[in-house]
Design an enzyme around this catalytic site. Structure first.
Site, PDB file in Angstrom:
ATOM      1  CG  ASP A  98     -57.428 -50.910  45.887  1.00  0.00           C
ATOM      2  OD1 ASP A  98     -57.742 -51.065  44.688  1.00  0.00           O
ATOM      3  OD2 ASP A  98     -57.633 -51.765  46.764  1.00  0.00           O
ATOM      4  CD  GLU A 120     -63.747 -49.230  46.957  1.00  0.00           C
ATOM      5  OE1 GLU A 120     -62.592 -49.556  46.662  1.00  0.00           O
ATOM      6  OE2 GLU A 120     -64.749 -49.879  46.585  1.00  0.00           O
ATOM      7  CD  GLU A 134     -54.080 -54.518  45.073  1.00  0.00           C
ATOM      8  OE1 GLU A 134     -53.406 -55.065  45.981  1.00  0.00           O
ATOM      9  OE2 GLU A 134     -54.148 -54.985  43.920  1.00  0.00           O
ATOM     10  CG  HIS A 210     -57.740 -60.402  41.068  1.00  0.00           C
ATOM     11  ND1 HIS A 210     -56.977 -59.336  41.456  1.00  0.00           N
ATOM     12  CD2 HIS A 210     -58.979 -60.157  41.549  1.00  0.00           C
ATOM     13  CE1 HIS A 210     -57.726 -58.480  42.134  1.00  0.00           C
ATOM     14  NE2 HIS A 210     -58.948 -58.962  42.207  1.00  0.00           N
ATOM     15  NE  ARG A 212     -48.684 -56.833  40.333  1.00  0.00           N
ATOM     16  CZ  ARG A 212     -49.441 -56.423  39.318  1.00  0.00           C
ATOM     17  NH1 ARG A 212     -50.741 -56.332  39.465  1.00  0.00           N
ATOM     18  NH2 ARG A 212     -48.893 -56.115  38.161  1.00  0.00           N
ATOM     19  CG  HIS A 243     -57.880 -61.415  36.706  1.00  0.00           C
ATOM     20  ND1 HIS A 243     -56.815 -60.987  35.957  1.00  0.00           N
ATOM     21  CD2 HIS A 243     -58.337 -60.310  37.344  1.00  0.00           C
ATOM     22  CE1 HIS A 243     -56.638 -59.690  36.133  1.00  0.00           C
ATOM     23  NE2 HIS A 243     -57.555 -59.257  36.974  1.00  0.00           N
TER      24      HIS A 243
HETATM   25  C1  UD1 Z   1     -55.403 -54.888  38.938  1.00  0.00           C
HETATM   26  C2  UD1 Z   1     -55.160 -54.004  40.153  1.00  0.00           C
HETATM   27  C3  UD1 Z   1     -55.844 -54.603  41.366  1.00  0.00           C
HETATM   28  C4  UD1 Z   1     -57.305 -54.874  41.088  1.00  0.00           C
HETATM   29  C5  UD1 Z   1     -57.451 -55.738  39.857  1.00  0.00           C
HETATM   30  C6  UD1 Z   1     -58.893 -55.937  39.503  1.00  0.00           C
HETATM   31  C7  UD1 Z   1     -53.003 -52.831  40.319  1.00  0.00           C
HETATM   32  C8  UD1 Z   1     -51.585 -52.910  40.673  1.00  0.00           C
HETATM   33  N1  UD1 Z   1     -53.716 -53.960  40.436  1.00  0.00           N
HETATM   34  O1  UD1 Z   1     -54.768 -56.134  39.190  1.00  0.00           O
HETATM   35  O2  UD1 Z   1     -55.739 -53.676  42.434  1.00  0.00           O
HETATM   36  O3  UD1 Z   1     -57.863 -55.533  42.191  1.00  0.00           O
HETATM   37  O4  UD1 Z   1     -56.792 -55.087  38.751  1.00  0.00           O
HETATM   38  O5  UD1 Z   1     -59.054 -56.978  38.579  1.00  0.00           O
HETATM   39  O6  UD1 Z   1     -53.474 -51.788  39.940  1.00  0.00           O
HETATM   40  N2  UD1 Z   1     -54.933 -58.662  31.564  1.00  0.00           N
HETATM   41  C9  UD1 Z   1     -55.403 -58.827  30.276  1.00  0.00           C
HETATM   42  N3  UD1 Z   1     -56.609 -58.249  29.927  1.00  0.00           N
HETATM   43  C10 UD1 Z   1     -57.354 -57.536  30.805  1.00  0.00           C
HETATM   44  C11 UD1 Z   1     -56.877 -57.375  32.130  1.00  0.00           C
HETATM   45  C12 UD1 Z   1     -55.665 -57.944  32.493  1.00  0.00           C
HETATM   46  O7  UD1 Z   1     -54.772 -59.459  29.462  1.00  0.00           O
HETATM   47  O8  UD1 Z   1     -58.422 -57.041  30.438  1.00  0.00           O
HETATM   48  C13 UD1 Z   1     -53.636 -59.289  31.956  1.00  0.00           C
HETATM   49  C14 UD1 Z   1     -52.432 -58.552  31.328  1.00  0.00           C
HETATM   50  O9  UD1 Z   1     -51.448 -59.485  31.002  1.00  0.00           O
HETATM   51  C15 UD1 Z   1     -51.955 -57.672  32.476  1.00  0.00           C
HETATM   52  C16 UD1 Z   1     -52.219 -58.600  33.663  1.00  0.00           C
HETATM   53  O10 UD1 Z   1     -53.456 -59.229  33.354  1.00  0.00           O
HETATM   54  O11 UD1 Z   1     -50.601 -57.290  32.357  1.00  0.00           O
HETATM   55  C17 UD1 Z   1     -52.267 -57.950  35.002  1.00  0.00           C
HETATM   56  O12 UD1 Z   1     -53.059 -56.764  34.993  1.00  0.00           O
HETATM   57  P1  UD1 Z   1     -52.802 -55.614  36.113  1.00  0.00           P
HETATM   58  O13 UD1 Z   1     -53.817 -54.526  35.925  1.00  0.00           O
HETATM   59  O14 UD1 Z   1     -51.375 -55.209  36.156  1.00  0.00           O
HETATM   60  O15 UD1 Z   1     -53.039 -56.373  37.467  1.00  0.00           O
HETATM   61  P2  UD1 Z   1     -54.323 -57.119  38.030  1.00  0.00           P
HETATM   62  O16 UD1 Z   1     -53.841 -58.322  38.723  1.00  0.00           O
HETATM   63  O17 UD1 Z   1     -55.346 -57.195  36.981  1.00  0.00           O
HETATM   64  N1  UDP Z   2     -66.779 -59.289  37.935  1.00  0.00           N
HETATM   65  C1  UDP Z   2     -67.328 -59.402  36.645  1.00  0.00           C
HETATM   66  N2  UDP Z   2     -67.048 -60.525  35.901  1.00  0.00           N
HETATM   67  C2  UDP Z   2     -66.247 -61.519  36.353  1.00  0.00           C
HETATM   68  C3  UDP Z   2     -65.678 -61.382  37.654  1.00  0.00           C
HETATM   69  C4  UDP Z   2     -65.958 -60.263  38.406  1.00  0.00           C
HETATM   70  O1  UDP Z   2     -68.066 -58.520  36.216  1.00  0.00           O
HETATM   71  O2  UDP Z   2     -66.038 -62.491  35.628  1.00  0.00           O
HETATM   72  C5  UDP Z   2     -67.046 -58.075  38.731  1.00  0.00           C
HETATM   73  C6  UDP Z   2     -67.523 -58.302  40.156  1.00  0.00           C
HETATM   74  O3  UDP Z   2     -68.919 -58.402  40.220  1.00  0.00           O
HETATM   75  C7  UDP Z   2     -66.997 -57.061  40.877  1.00  0.00           C
HETATM   76  C8  UDP Z   2     -65.721 -56.740  40.135  1.00  0.00           C
HETATM   77  O4  UDP Z   2     -65.806 -57.399  38.872  1.00  0.00           O
HETATM   78  O5  UDP Z   2     -67.880 -55.958  40.727  1.00  0.00           O
HETATM   79  C9  UDP Z   2     -64.542 -57.239  40.932  1.00  0.00           C
HETATM   80  O6  UDP Z   2     -63.398 -57.177  40.146  1.00  0.00           O
HETATM   81  P1  UDP Z   2     -62.039 -57.856  40.606  1.00  0.00           P
HETATM   82  O7  UDP Z   2     -62.323 -59.015  41.483  1.00  0.00           O
HETATM   83  O8  UDP Z   2     -61.263 -58.067  39.358  1.00  0.00           O
HETATM   84  O9  UDP Z   2     -61.314 -56.692  41.385  1.00  0.00           O
HETATM   85  P2  UDP Z   2     -61.304 -56.186  42.911  1.00  0.00           P
HETATM   86  O10 UDP Z   2     -62.702 -55.888  43.315  1.00  0.00           O
HETATM   87  O11 UDP Z   2     -60.659 -57.251  43.736  1.00  0.00           O
HETATM   88  O12 UDP Z   2     -60.443 -54.964  42.858  1.00  0.00           O
END
Ligand code: UD1
Ligand code: UDP
Length: 384
Positions: A98, A120, A134, A210, A212, A243
């Site tokens: 999603d 999924e 999502e 995490h 939004r 995160h």
């Molecule tokens: C994204 C997904 C969310 C998912 C989540 C899992 C969208 C809109 N959101 O949210 O559905 O549940 O990932 O974690 O697709 N960043 C880093 N390094 C990383 C990852 C993130 O620096 O490895 C920081 C960056 O500044 C980035 C921000 O986090 O711009 C947000 O990342 P983004 O993928 O836009 O949204 P998430 O909240 O991570």
């Molecule tokens: N996870 C991980 N390390 C962490 C936190 C989470 O490997 O420090 C794993 C967790 O076991 C799960 C996935 O990341 O499989 C969940 O990711 P997240 O919560 O970022 O996203 P969501 O599932 O909400 O989309």
């Protein structure tokens, strides 16, 4: 000729949940020729997973930018995936879940009239802003996809109610359980050092946040509840792999940074994270994946949201929606720590999300679809 499949993903959870599917499809090399395409919507958190599972990307679009906005990220994904699909001309594009990568990946394929398989599929809250974005990403992906791998009967039921033809829907179980069981069985699984140091017998709450829609004030309320709980229980520790989103870091550091029984950690590799889930007494999270994993390990989960698209473990009694009110969160945790029977009731290992064979079912379905196998595989039937 093997069928060419482009697997497209970009975030940590998509990578964890697609890894078992990649492994299964790679095993069937006479049937499938795979191209792994990562948008790298996440950079560091994606790479941790690719390394762990030994996955090499054929295309790495390296799209993440700090503080990325949904429109900018969405445009980058659409415009950069399109030339990859034009060059590869796959028979099928597979997306997961999603995220922005999921929806825009499906849209890019659809514009080129390439069929899409959605892993999924079918999870719904039917509330457009919860989770945001999502819920809508997943619905729109469902509208674009030709094949739908639903983890549970409930998810499949949602798709059928939306008039998706039953022949296009397969109940597989969630591939996260495949990944979890594979990693949990590794003999070298270790707790992160900061957690190994916590004395045995002391209580540990594992926290992740995490979403939004929770950024800002709601996160502050969650962390304030934790502050109060640490004062309530002198033997309580909070372990919080934070995160990489800097907005999450900032609030966590502001509210919890000065407390001695709090461990704010960088995102953990999946192995140590699984070890941490096992060590934890209780999980507080707004994550989707963790709602699926923790019940399989018999860990009670309090979900820091008002809705969930994963009702199965709520029905089974191991997951409870507690919302975002500071006193409500505090009261629910207190209840579990003070009432042994209430805790025991929630700490049952249940597996409504899978049996570790979801990826195999997906591979078998695709083999059947393309004529490499005579029978449609059996569906995952446990749970509902
Ligand atoms: C994204 C997904 C969310 C998912 C989540 C899992 C969208 C809109 N959101 O949210 O559905 O549940 O990932 O974690 O697709 N960043 C880093 N390094 C990383 C990852 C993130 O620096 O490895 C920081 C960056 O500044 C980035 C921000 O986090 O711009 C947000 O990342 P983004 O993928 O836009 O949204 P998430 O909240 O991570
Ligand atoms: N996870 C991980 N390390 C962490 C936190 C989470 O490997 O420090 C794993 C967790 O076991 C799960 C996935 O990341 O499989 C969940 O990711 P997240 O919560 O970022 O996203 P969501 O599932 O909400 O989309």
């Amino acid at each position: 000729m093997p069928k060419k499949i482009c697997m497209v993903f970009g975030t940590r959870p998509e990578a964890i949940k697609m890894a078992p599917v990649i492994k299964e499809l790679q095993k069937a090399e006479d049937c499938f020729s795979l191209r792994v395409v990562v948008t790298a919507q996440h950079r560091e958190m994606l790479d941790q997973v690719l390394d762990l599972f030994g996955i090499q990307a054929d295309y790495d679009l390296n799209l993440m930018q700090p503080g990325q906005s949904l429109p900018d990220l969405g445009c980058r994904i659409l415009s950069r995936l399109t030339p990859v699909f034009l060059r590869e001309r796959p028979d099928l594009v597979m997306v997961h879940g999603d995220t922005s990568t999921t929806f825009l990946g499906a849209l890019a394929a659809f514009y080129l009239r390439i069929p899409v398989a959605h892993v999924e599929a079918g999870l719904r809250t039917y509330r457009p802003y919860s989770p945001f974005p999502e819920e809508m990403n997943r619905r729109l992906t469902g509208a674009l996809a030709t094949y739908h791998f639903a983890p549970t009967r409930t998810a499949a039921g949602n798709l059928l109610a939306e008039r998706i033809p039953p022949s296009a829907v397969m109940v597989t179980g969630n591939t996260v359980i495949d990944a979890l069981l594979a990693v949990a069985a590794r003999p070298d699984l270790r707790l992160p050092r900061e957690v190994a140091e916590i004395p045995p017998g002391q209580k540990v709450i594992l926290v992740t946040t995490h979403r939004r829609e929770n950024l800002g004030e709601p996160l502050r309320r969650i962390y304030s509840a934790l502050r109060l709980l640490l004062a309530d229980f002198p033997d309580l520790w909070v372990v919080f792999p934070v995160h990489r989103n800097p907005l999450v870091w900032k609030t966590a550091e502001e509210v919890l940074g000065d407390l001695s029984r709090v461990r704010l950690l960088a995102p953990l590799e999946y192995g140590p994270f699984v070890a941490l889930m096992r060590r934890a007494d209780l999980v507080l999270t707004d994550s989707g994946g963790i709602q699926e994993e923790a019940p399989a390990l018999g860990k009670p989960v309090l979900v820091l949201r008002d809705t969930t698209e994963r009702p199965e473990a709520v029905r089974a009694g191991t997951v409870r929606l507690v919302g975002l009110d500071r006193e409500k969160i505090r009261a629910e945790v207190r209840r579990l720590f003070l009432d042994e029977a209430a805790y025991r009731e929630m700490a049952q290992a249940v597996n409504p999300y899978g049996d570790g064979r979801a990826a195999g079912r997906i591979s078998a379905f695709l083999q059947w679809l393309y004529g490499y196998r005579a029978e449609r595989p059996e569906e995952f039937g446990v749970g509902e």
